[in-house]
Scaffold this motif. Sequence first.
Motif, short mmCIF file in Angstrom:
data_model
loop_
_atom_site.label_atom_id
_atom_site.label_comp_id
_atom_site.label_asym_id
_atom_site.label_seq_id
_atom_site.Cartn_x
_atom_site.Cartn_y
_atom_site.Cartn_z
N LEU A 3 -5.68 -34.28 43.93
CA LEU A 3 -5.05 -34.62 42.66
C LEU A 3 -3.98 -35.69 42.89
O LEU A 3 -3.25 -35.64 43.88
CB LEU A 3 -4.41 -33.39 42.04
CG LEU A 3 -5.36 -32.26 41.65
CD1 LEU A 3 -4.58 -31.06 41.17
CD2 LEU A 3 -6.33 -32.72 40.58
N SER A 4 -3.88 -36.59 41.95
CA SER A 4 -2.85 -37.62 42.05
C SER A 4 -1.49 -37.02 41.71
O SER A 4 -1.39 -35.92 41.14
CB SER A 4 -3.16 -38.77 41.08
OG SER A 4 -2.99 -38.34 39.74
N THR A 5 -0.46 -37.73 42.03
CA THR A 5 0.90 -37.30 41.70
C THR A 5 1.04 -37.13 40.19
O THR A 5 1.66 -36.18 39.71
CB THR A 5 1.93 -38.32 42.23
OG1 THR A 5 1.76 -38.41 43.64
CG2 THR A 5 3.35 -37.89 41.90
N LYS A 6 0.44 -38.05 39.45
CA LYS A 6 0.50 -37.97 37.98
C LYS A 6 -0.18 -36.69 37.48
O LYS A 6 0.36 -36.01 36.60
CB LYS A 6 -0.17 -39.20 37.38
CG LYS A 6 0.01 -39.35 35.91
CD LYS A 6 -0.54 -40.70 35.43
CE LYS A 6 -0.24 -40.92 33.97
NZ LYS A 6 -0.70 -42.23 33.52
N ASP A 7 -1.35 -36.36 38.04
CA ASP A 7 -2.04 -35.12 37.66
C ASP A 7 -1.19 -33.90 37.98
O ASP A 7 -1.10 -32.96 37.18
CB ASP A 7 -3.38 -35.01 38.37
CG ASP A 7 -4.40 -36.02 37.88
OD1 ASP A 7 -4.32 -36.44 36.72
OD2 ASP A 7 -5.28 -36.39 38.69
N LEU A 8 -0.59 -33.89 39.16
CA LEU A 8 0.26 -32.76 39.55
C LEU A 8 1.46 -32.63 38.61
O LEU A 8 1.86 -31.51 38.26
CB LEU A 8 0.72 -32.91 40.99
CG LEU A 8 -0.36 -32.71 42.04
CD1 LEU A 8 0.17 -33.07 43.44
CD2 LEU A 8 -0.88 -31.29 42.02
N GLN A 57 -3.34 -20.39 40.19
CA GLN A 57 -4.48 -20.08 41.05
C GLN A 57 -5.27 -21.33 41.40
O GLN A 57 -5.71 -21.50 42.54
CB GLN A 57 -5.41 -19.06 40.38
CG GLN A 57 -4.86 -17.66 40.37
CD GLN A 57 -5.75 -16.71 39.59
OE1 GLN A 57 -6.75 -17.10 38.99
NE2 GLN A 57 -5.37 -15.43 39.59
N TYR A 58 -5.45 -22.20 40.43
CA TYR A 58 -6.16 -23.46 40.68
C TYR A 58 -5.43 -24.28 41.74
O TYR A 58 -6.03 -24.79 42.67
CB TYR A 58 -6.30 -24.26 39.39
CG TYR A 58 -6.86 -25.64 39.64
CD1 TYR A 58 -8.22 -25.83 39.79
CD2 TYR A 58 -6.02 -26.75 39.75
CE1 TYR A 58 -8.74 -27.08 40.05
CE2 TYR A 58 -6.54 -28.00 40.01
CZ TYR A 58 -7.90 -28.17 40.15
OH TYR A 58 -8.40 -29.40 40.42
N LEU A 59 -4.12 -24.38 41.57
CA LEU A 59 -3.33 -25.16 42.53
C LEU A 59 -3.36 -24.53 43.91
O LEU A 59 -3.50 -25.23 44.91
CB LEU A 59 -1.89 -25.30 42.04
CG LEU A 59 -1.70 -26.18 40.81
CD1 LEU A 59 -0.26 -26.08 40.31
CD2 LEU A 59 -2.07 -27.62 41.10
N GLY A 65 -0.34 -26.73 45.64
CA GLY A 65 0.67 -26.02 44.86
C GLY A 65 2.08 -26.53 44.97
O GLY A 65 2.73 -26.81 43.98
N GLY A 66 2.61 -26.65 46.15
CA GLY A 66 4.03 -26.98 46.27
C GLY A 66 4.86 -25.83 45.74
O GLY A 66 4.39 -24.71 45.61
N THR A 67 6.09 -26.08 45.40
CA THR A 67 6.95 -25.03 44.89
C THR A 67 6.84 -24.99 43.38
O THR A 67 7.06 -25.98 42.70
CB THR A 67 8.43 -25.27 45.30
OG1 THR A 67 8.82 -26.56 44.84
CG2 THR A 67 8.58 -25.17 46.80
#
Length: 73
Positions: A3-8, A57-59, A65-67
């Motif tokens: 995923l791109s940063t924008k998507d995240l 869950q997807y992340l 995921g990250g925080t």
Amino acid sequence: MTLSTKDLNYLKDEMSWELLAFKKCHHYAQQCQDTQVKQMIDDIGRKHQRHYEQILQYLNANNTGGTQPNMPQ
């Protein structure tokens, strides 16, 4: 899939909105005197909680995921 940063950032925003909606539903359900209205608000709150958990869950499944904020139990 990466995923791109924008998507995240979109997903992070969506998680924040779902968490806020859940918290508001919980708060307002506690204020209700009418049991039918209270039940309806609780149901809507659970739906927002499920949406939050599905995104999380997807992340986690995609290890992107990250925080993320924790969902209250």
